[in-house]
Scaffold this motif. Sequence first.
Motif, PDB file in Angstrom:
ATOM      1  N   LEU A 166       0.872  -1.167   0.000  1.00 50.13           N
ATOM      2  CA  LEU A 166       0.000   0.000   0.000  1.00 50.13           C
ATOM      3  C   LEU A 166       0.915   1.225   0.000  1.00 50.13           C
ATOM      4  O   LEU A 166       1.843   1.307   0.804  1.00 50.13           O
ATOM      5  N   VAL A 167       0.651   2.147  -0.912  1.00 53.49           N
ATOM      6  CA  VAL A 167       1.472   3.345  -1.030  1.00 53.49           C
ATOM      7  C   VAL A 167       0.534   4.544  -0.889  1.00 53.49           C
ATOM      8  O   VAL A 167      -0.277   4.818  -1.777  1.00 53.49           O
ATOM      9  N   LEU A 168       0.628   5.215   0.242  1.00 54.80           N
ATOM     10  CA  LEU A 168      -0.349   6.218   0.648  1.00 54.80           C
ATOM     11  C   LEU A 168       0.262   7.614   0.627  1.00 54.80           C
ATOM     12  O   LEU A 168       1.420   7.793   1.011  1.00 54.80           O
ATOM     13  N   TRP A 169      -0.531   8.621   0.212  1.00 55.58           N
ATOM     14  CA  TRP A 169      -0.089  10.018   0.167  1.00 55.58           C
ATOM     15  C   TRP A 169      -1.226  10.906   0.626  1.00 55.58           C
ATOM     16  O   TRP A 169      -2.394  10.639   0.302  1.00 55.58           O
ATOM     17  N   SER A 170      -0.907  11.967   1.364  1.00 55.85           N
ATOM     18  CA  SER A 170      -1.926  12.947   1.737  1.00 55.85           C
ATOM     19  C   SER A 170      -1.278  14.312   1.919  1.00 55.85           C
ATOM     20  O   SER A 170      -0.108  14.422   2.291  1.00 55.85           O
ATOM     21  N   SER A 171      -2.069  15.353   1.636  1.00 57.26           N
ATOM     22  CA  SER A 171      -1.555  16.718   1.767  1.00 57.26           C
ATOM     23  C   SER A 171      -2.715  17.705   1.755  1.00 57.26           C
ATOM     24  O   SER A 171      -3.757  17.446   1.156  1.00 57.26           O
ATOM     25  N   TYR A 172      -2.511  18.837   2.395  1.00 57.87           N
ATOM     26  CA  TYR A 172      -3.498  19.912   2.350  1.00 57.87           C
ATOM     27  C   TYR A 172      -3.061  21.002   1.379  1.00 57.87           C
ATOM     28  O   TYR A 172      -3.682  22.069   1.313  1.00 57.87           O
ATOM     29  N   TRP A 173      -2.024  20.768   0.598  1.00 58.71           N
ATOM     30  CA  TRP A 173      -1.453  21.813  -0.243  1.00 58.71           C
ATOM     31  C   TRP A 173      -1.436  21.379  -1.702  1.00 58.71           C
ATOM     32  O   TRP A 173      -0.787  20.409  -2.061  1.00 58.71           O
ATOM     33  N   GLY A 174      -2.147  22.075  -2.561  1.00 56.08           N
ATOM     34  CA  GLY A 174      -2.085  21.834  -3.996  1.00 56.08           C
ATOM     35  C   GLY A 174      -2.819  20.592  -4.451  1.00 56.08           C
ATOM     36  O   GLY A 174      -3.475  19.890  -3.682  1.00 56.08           O
ATOM     37  N   GLU A 175      -2.703  20.342  -5.737  1.00 51.89           N
ATOM     38  CA  GLU A 175      -3.361  19.199  -6.362  1.00 51.89           C
ATOM     39  C   GLU A 175      -2.563  17.918  -6.113  1.00 51.89           C
ATOM     40  O   GLU A 175      -1.339  17.959  -6.013  1.00 51.89           O
ATOM     41  N   PRO A 176      -3.232  16.786  -6.033  1.00 54.67           N
ATOM     42  CA  PRO A 176      -2.494  15.525  -5.830  1.00 54.67           C
ATOM     43  C   PRO A 176      -1.663  15.180  -7.069  1.00 54.67           C
ATOM     44  O   PRO A 176      -2.129  15.349  -8.198  1.00 54.67           O
ATOM     45  N   PRO A 177      -0.451  14.692  -6.872  1.00 57.06           N
ATOM     46  CA  PRO A 177       0.430  14.351  -7.998  1.00 57.06           C
ATOM     47  C   PRO A 177       0.095  12.973  -8.571  1.00 57.06           C
ATOM     48  O   PRO A 177       0.849  12.013  -8.410  1.00 57.06           O
ATOM     49  N   VAL A 178      -1.031  12.873  -9.261  1.00 57.87           N
ATOM     50  CA  VAL A 178      -1.548  11.578  -9.689  1.00 57.87           C
ATOM     51  C   VAL A 178      -0.567  10.836 -10.599  1.00 57.87           C
ATOM     52  O   VAL A 178      -0.220   9.677 -10.352  1.00 57.87           O
ATOM     53  N   ALA A 179      -0.110  11.481 -11.666  1.00 57.07           N
ATOM     54  CA  ALA A 179       0.786  10.804 -12.609  1.00 57.07           C
ATOM     55  C   ALA A 179       2.086  10.397 -11.924  1.00 57.07           C
ATOM     56  O   ALA A 179       2.571   9.272 -12.096  1.00 57.07           O
ATOM     57  N   ALA A 180       2.638  11.292 -11.129  1.00 51.24           N
ATOM     58  CA  ALA A 180       3.891  10.984 -10.427  1.00 51.24           C
ATOM     59  C   ALA A 180       3.687   9.869  -9.411  1.00 51.24           C
ATOM     60  O   ALA A 180       4.562   9.013  -9.233  1.00 51.24           O
ATOM     61  N   TRP A 181       2.520   9.861  -8.746  1.00 54.58           N
ATOM     62  CA  TRP A 181       2.288   8.826  -7.737  1.00 54.58           C
ATOM     63  C   TRP A 181       2.042   7.465  -8.384  1.00 54.58           C
ATOM     64  O   TRP A 181       2.372   6.434  -7.809  1.00 54.58           O
ATOM     65  N   LYS A 182       1.488   7.448  -9.589  1.00 57.52           N
ATOM     66  CA  LYS A 182       1.385   6.174 -10.316  1.00 57.52           C
ATOM     67  C   LYS A 182       2.781   5.614 -10.588  1.00 57.52           C
ATOM     68  O   LYS A 182       3.008   4.407 -10.479  1.00 57.52           O
ATOM     69  N   ASN A 183       3.713   6.482 -10.930  1.00 61.23           N
ATOM     70  CA  ASN A 183       5.089   6.023 -11.139  1.00 61.23           C
ATOM     71  C   ASN A 183       5.688   5.487  -9.851  1.00 61.23           C
ATOM     72  O   ASN A 183       6.399   4.477  -9.856  1.00 61.23           O
ATOM     73  N   THR A 184       5.403   6.158  -8.724  1.00 65.47           N
ATOM     74  CA  THR A 184       5.895   5.687  -7.431  1.00 65.47           C
ATOM     75  C   THR A 184       5.291   4.335  -7.084  1.00 65.47           C
ATOM     76  O   THR A 184       5.985   3.430  -6.595  1.00 65.47           O
ATOM     77  N   LEU A 185       4.002   4.166  -7.357  1.00 62.99           N
ATOM     78  CA  LEU A 185       3.336   2.892  -7.097  1.00 62.99           C
ATOM     79  C   LEU A 185       3.940   1.786  -7.958  1.00 62.99           C
ATOM     80  O   LEU A 185       4.196   0.680  -7.472  1.00 62.99           O
ATOM     81  N   ARG A 186       4.191   2.079  -9.223  1.00 62.98           N
ATOM     82  CA  ARG A 186       4.822   1.093 -10.103  1.00 62.98           C
ATOM     83  C   ARG A 186       6.193   0.691  -9.559  1.00 62.98           C
ATOM     84  O   ARG A 186       6.536  -0.495  -9.493  1.00 62.98           O
ATOM     85  N   THR A 187       6.960   1.683  -9.135  1.00 64.76           N
ATOM     86  CA  THR A 187       8.281   1.402  -8.567  1.00 64.76           C
ATOM     87  C   THR A 187       8.164   0.555  -7.315  1.00 64.76           C
ATOM     88  O   THR A 187       8.936  -0.396  -7.112  1.00 64.76           O
ATOM     89  N   ALA A 188       7.198   0.875  -6.458  1.00 67.37           N
ATOM     90  CA  ALA A 188       7.022   0.133  -5.206  1.00 67.37           C
ATOM     91  C   ALA A 188       6.740  -1.329  -5.472  1.00 67.37           C
ATOM     92  O   ALA A 188       7.306  -2.213  -4.815  1.00 67.37           O
ATOM     93  N   VAL A 189       5.869  -1.627  -6.435  1.00 64.70           N
ATOM     94  CA  VAL A 189       5.541  -3.020  -6.740  1.00 64.70           C
ATOM     95  C   VAL A 189       6.743  -3.715  -7.367  1.00 64.70           C
ATOM     96  O   VAL A 189       7.073  -4.861  -7.023  1.00 64.70           O
ATOM     97  N   ASN A 190       7.415  -3.046  -8.297  1.00 61.24           N
ATOM     98  CA  ASN A 190       8.576  -3.641  -8.947  1.00 61.24           C
ATOM     99  C   ASN A 190       9.707  -3.947  -7.963  1.00 61.24           C
ATOM    100  O   ASN A 190      10.459  -4.899  -8.150  1.00 61.24           O
ATOM    101  N   LYS A 191       9.813  -3.142  -6.912  1.00 58.16           N
ATOM    102  CA  LYS A 191      10.910  -3.330  -5.964  1.00 58.16           C
ATOM    103  C   LYS A 191      10.624  -4.408  -4.926  1.00 58.16           C
ATOM    104  O   LYS A 191      11.523  -4.784  -4.172  1.00 58.16           O
TER     105      LYS A 191
END
Length: 193
Positions: A166-191
């Motif tokens: 599970l790769v979780l992100w939260s923030s009260y500032w700005g828009e969520p980094p959806v595309a970047a977080w998909k890359n992080t999720l891909r990296t997390a599973v691959n690793k």
Amino acid sequence: MWGAAVLAVGVASGSAAGADQWRPRPGTLYISDLPKTESWRAAPVVRGWGDGYECLGGWPEGRPEVNVWNRDFTTAETAFAQQKVVVFATEAEAIAFADATRQNYADCVNRPREPGVTATGYDHGTVDVEEGATLQGMHTFNANAHERPDFNYLWGVGRDGDTVTLVLWSSYWGEPPVAAWKNTLRTAVNKLY
């Protein structure tokens, strides 16, 4: 920050709940794997589920207590992220856990909230990696808050065989980094392996 409704999911019963052997820790994220939009700090990887259960407080009932690791990532002020990794005794248990977790995140938008707080849920789609991953999100708005009325969440769930991350992100500032977080999720599973 993490005042979540209590939810019980009985997906980790049987041999996973009573896992008898410690397994080697799967690979986990480094700071450099997170989106470069923020300056991240990281705590060490530790055994156990850790904190950060937005929408999944008290979850999951009967969860395994061995072969579970987590790591917190923070910025100076605005964002929090966490990776949770759990290795199950069987692939079937991992599948059930991942499916139940995805459903719980999808249902989060319908949970009771304090007066003046509204929530909007988002399905950000799948990530093509190993046995699959999905990214979901939620935006909440607190009409009674004088500061920081908006809050965004991203919840990634990915699986490789008998292991779920599970790769979780939260923030009260700005828009969520959806595309970047998909890359992080891909990296997390691959690793994982």
